[in-house]
Design a protein around this motif. Sequence first.
Motif, PDB file in Angstrom:
ATOM      1  N   ALA A  66       0.595  -1.646  -0.508  1.00 49.57           N
ATOM      2  CA  ALA A  66      -0.371  -0.013  -0.340  1.00 49.57           C
ATOM      3  C   ALA A  66       0.805   1.326  -0.043  1.00 49.57           C
ATOM      4  O   ALA A  66       0.657   2.482  -0.659  1.00 49.57           O
ATOM      5  CB  ALA A  66      -0.756   0.017   0.960  1.00 49.57           C
ATOM      6  N   GLY A  67       1.913   1.537   0.687  1.00 45.61           N
ATOM      7  CA  GLY A  67       3.138   2.182   0.513  1.00 45.61           C
ATOM      8  C   GLY A  67       4.300   2.548  -0.519  1.00 45.61           C
ATOM      9  O   GLY A  67       4.706   3.165  -0.423  1.00 45.61           O
ATOM     10  N   LEU A  68       3.998   1.272  -1.500  1.00 43.20           N
ATOM     11  CA  LEU A  68       5.312   1.473  -2.335  1.00 43.20           C
ATOM     12  C   LEU A  68       4.834   3.001  -3.075  1.00 43.20           C
ATOM     13  O   LEU A  68       3.308   3.358  -4.005  1.00 43.20           O
ATOM     14  CB  LEU A  68       4.534   0.902  -3.614  1.00 43.20           C
ATOM     15  CG  LEU A  68       4.934  -0.690  -3.136  1.00 43.20           C
ATOM     16  CD1 LEU A  68       4.966  -1.738  -4.399  1.00 43.20           C
ATOM     17  CD2 LEU A  68       6.370  -0.403  -2.360  1.00 43.20           C
ATOM     18  N   PRO A  69       5.585   3.644  -3.791  1.00 41.68           N
ATOM     19  CA  PRO A  69       5.475   5.303  -4.198  1.00 41.68           C
ATOM     20  C   PRO A  69       5.440   5.311  -5.299  1.00 41.68           C
ATOM     21  O   PRO A  69       6.105   6.213  -5.997  1.00 41.68           O
ATOM     22  CB  PRO A  69       6.635   6.254  -3.557  1.00 41.68           C
ATOM     23  CG  PRO A  69       7.449   4.672  -3.440  1.00 41.68           C
ATOM     24  CD  PRO A  69       7.087   3.406  -3.054  1.00 41.68           C
ATOM     25  N   PHE A  70       4.842   4.078  -6.522  1.00 38.96           N
ATOM     26  CA  PHE A  70       5.364   4.142  -8.162  1.00 38.96           C
ATOM     27  C   PHE A  70       3.977   2.779  -8.205  1.00 38.96           C
ATOM     28  O   PHE A  70       2.989   2.743  -7.683  1.00 38.96           O
ATOM     29  CB  PHE A  70       6.330   3.104  -8.289  1.00 38.96           C
ATOM     30  CG  PHE A  70       6.604   1.889  -7.261  1.00 38.96           C
ATOM     31  CD1 PHE A  70       6.409   1.008  -7.995  1.00 38.96           C
ATOM     32  CD2 PHE A  70       7.744   1.918  -6.482  1.00 38.96           C
ATOM     33  CE1 PHE A  70       6.713  -0.579  -7.488  1.00 38.96           C
ATOM     34  CE2 PHE A  70       8.229   0.871  -5.638  1.00 38.96           C
ATOM     35  CZ  PHE A  70       7.595   0.504  -6.623  1.00 38.96           C
ATOM     36  N   ALA A  71       3.685   3.178  -9.538  1.00 33.37           N
ATOM     37  CA  ALA A  71       1.962   2.702  -9.763  1.00 33.37           C
ATOM     38  C   ALA A  71       1.670   1.133  -9.992  1.00 33.37           C
ATOM     39  O   ALA A  71       2.982   0.230  -9.156  1.00 33.37           O
ATOM     40  CB  ALA A  71       1.924   2.964 -11.655  1.00 33.37           C
ATOM     41  N   ALA A  72       0.567   1.077  -9.310  1.00 40.74           N
ATOM     42  CA  ALA A  72       0.135  -0.507  -9.521  1.00 40.74           C
ATOM     43  C   ALA A  72       0.680  -1.731  -9.981  1.00 40.74           C
ATOM     44  O   ALA A  72       0.578  -2.917  -9.903  1.00 40.74           O
ATOM     45  CB  ALA A  72      -1.233   0.193  -8.728  1.00 40.74           C
ATOM     46  N   ASP A  73       1.069  -0.612 -10.777  1.00 34.21           N
ATOM     47  CA  ASP A  73       1.496  -2.325 -11.951  1.00 34.21           C
ATOM     48  C   ASP A  73       2.883  -2.104 -12.119  1.00 34.21           C
ATOM     49  O   ASP A  73       3.423  -2.759 -13.600  1.00 34.21           O
ATOM     50  CB  ASP A  73      -0.269  -1.699 -13.811  1.00 34.21           C
ATOM     51  CG  ASP A  73       1.430  -0.906 -14.464  1.00 34.21           C
ATOM     52  OD1 ASP A  73       1.640   0.089 -13.561  1.00 34.21           O
ATOM     53  OD2 ASP A  73       0.911  -0.753 -15.386  1.00 34.21           O
TER      54      ASP A  73
END
Length: 278
Positions: A66-73
Amino acid sequence: MSDTNAAPVVCLHSSAASGRQWRRLVADGGPAWPWHTPDLYGHGSRPDWPELMPNRLSVEANGVLAGLPFAADRGFHLVGHSYGGAVALQVALQQPDRVLSLTLYEPAAFGVLPVTEPREPALREISEAAARLDATLDRGDEFGAARSFCAYWQGRDVWPEMDAAQQLRVAEAMPTVRRHFEALFAAPWRSGLLGQLLMPVQLICGTATRASARRVAQNLALQLPRARLQMLEGAGHMAPITDGARVNALLLESLARMPCVPVVRLRQRGAEAGAAFR
């Protein structure tokens, strides 16, 4: 500035540490990759474990994702140490199509020990360490629990060498570390599950580490289809912190030879190419 075309590298720290553990790795790696070094629950600036949520690695993994600072794909590489290594494995199990590679220093995946060898002395060793931590916390002695925890993983009593601020930080993390132990032992890594992880995996283990960490690394090397186990002479469990220069060199060497496209996408591209010739 990082290479915007390079896949991000997500680094997950060990119990009682924080994302700051990876400062030297980020400095050594420089701008070759976009780095993300989050704090895990109850560590650094991250709030405590979510209320009413079970002590399971999936909770921690969901928080990381949830905290990743880049696109979900977008695909990414995972680096992990100890508890962070186990969380990295859980993230890969939940989103195998996004994880490009795993580079893990002694992941604390204790859930593999009972499955492979129920009478394994290494399992007794780590179970006793967890029980000592539980008993000491039950007496309300967070500092005693922290001292015992550090001594186990360092192989000696390092408490007198730590300053008051370090001692307080580690002691305050002990209730969360108790959750870590429960989550690690409860992880359902049964036969065949880890075999589904088809991304390349670099396992690194010190020759001077604890029996529990060494046995986990050996078992994971057998269960992960594309795993490579490398031993680091004279290194202990905390080497990513105490011997960062040598460990970082291996981590960066591993990242440099990892693919930039997930196995799943490679398969898809192969299927599409095959279809074009039908």
